[in-house]
Write an enzyme that holds these catalytic residues in place. Structure first.
Site, PDB file in Angstrom:
ATOM      1  N   VAL A 165     -62.743 136.630  -9.547  1.00  0.00           N
ATOM      2  CA  VAL A 165     -62.935 135.937  -9.378  1.00  0.00           C
ATOM      3  C   VAL A 165     -64.005 135.371  -9.739  1.00  0.00           C
ATOM      4  CG1 VAL A 165     -62.893 133.326  -7.735  1.00  0.00           C
ATOM      5  CG2 VAL A 165     -60.660 134.922  -7.505  1.00  0.00           C
ATOM      6  N   CYS A 166     -64.177 134.782 -10.923  1.00  0.00           N
ATOM      7  CA  CYS A 166     -65.694 133.888 -11.040  1.00  0.00           C
ATOM      8  C   CYS A 166     -65.726 132.631 -11.266  1.00  0.00           C
ATOM      9  CB  CYS A 166     -65.352 134.275 -13.273  1.00  0.00           C
ATOM     10  SG  CYS A 166     -66.998 133.885 -13.735  1.00  0.00           S
TER      11      CYS A 166
END
Length: 170
Positions: A89-90
């Site tokens: 997840v960014c």
């Protein structure tokens, strides 16, 4: 031997989430002996393409939490501009504190020690509902989201939602 501050904090947050669950996700330890590795189940937010999905992810906390953010990785396949193809997840809230060397994010958008598992998960759920196409982790998903949201993008998300329902409790 006394527990490190980070372990005490994580234990407290876990107890709080168990006592007062937050809508949209549930959290627990992957292994009862390791407070630094959590599994979360995220329910796809209503009125989004992810609605009805049950997405499994892992949160891995550093020993110097809350000074440094945890890493989050989807275990369930998910097609989203801000989740790279391997599941990482960014989003800003999970980026190390301080200045962004690329100049995309303001320091206050990045990790702050006041964040909890609850604020992280609320941010991730909000990211599912409203992707940030400006700094994608998955360039292909971002391109489809911009150019073919109701076609190919929607189809791939629907496939992920279906698959997530079949594997949610494996």
């Amino acid at each position: 031997m006394t527990e490190p501050q980070s372990a005490l904090l994580l234990r407290r947050q876990l107890a709080e989430l168990n006592k007062n669950p937050v809508e949209g996700f549930s959290a627990g330890l992957i292994d009862d002996n390791d407070l630094y590795r959590w599994e979360v189940l995220i329910i796809g937010p209503p009125d989004t393409l992810y609605e009805g999905g049950v997405f499994k992810a892992h949160l891995t906390f550093p020993k110097d939490y809350p000074l440094k953010p945890p890493k989050m990785k989807f275990i369930t396949e998910i097609w989203h501009p801000n989740v790279d193809k391997n599941g990482d997840v960014c989003i800003s809230i999970l980026h190390e504190p301080g200045e962004d060397k690329y100049g995309y994010e303001k320091p206050e958008e990045r990790w702050l020690p006041i964040h909890t598992v609850e604020t992280i998960m609320i941010s991730v759920i909000s990211m599912l509902a409203d992707p940030n196409g400006d700094s994608p982790a998955n360039v292909d998903a971002a391109k489809e989201w911009r150019e073919d949201r109701n076609g190919e993008f929607k189809k791939k998300v629907a496939r992920c939602v279906r698959k997530s329902q079949e594997t949610a409790f494996d």
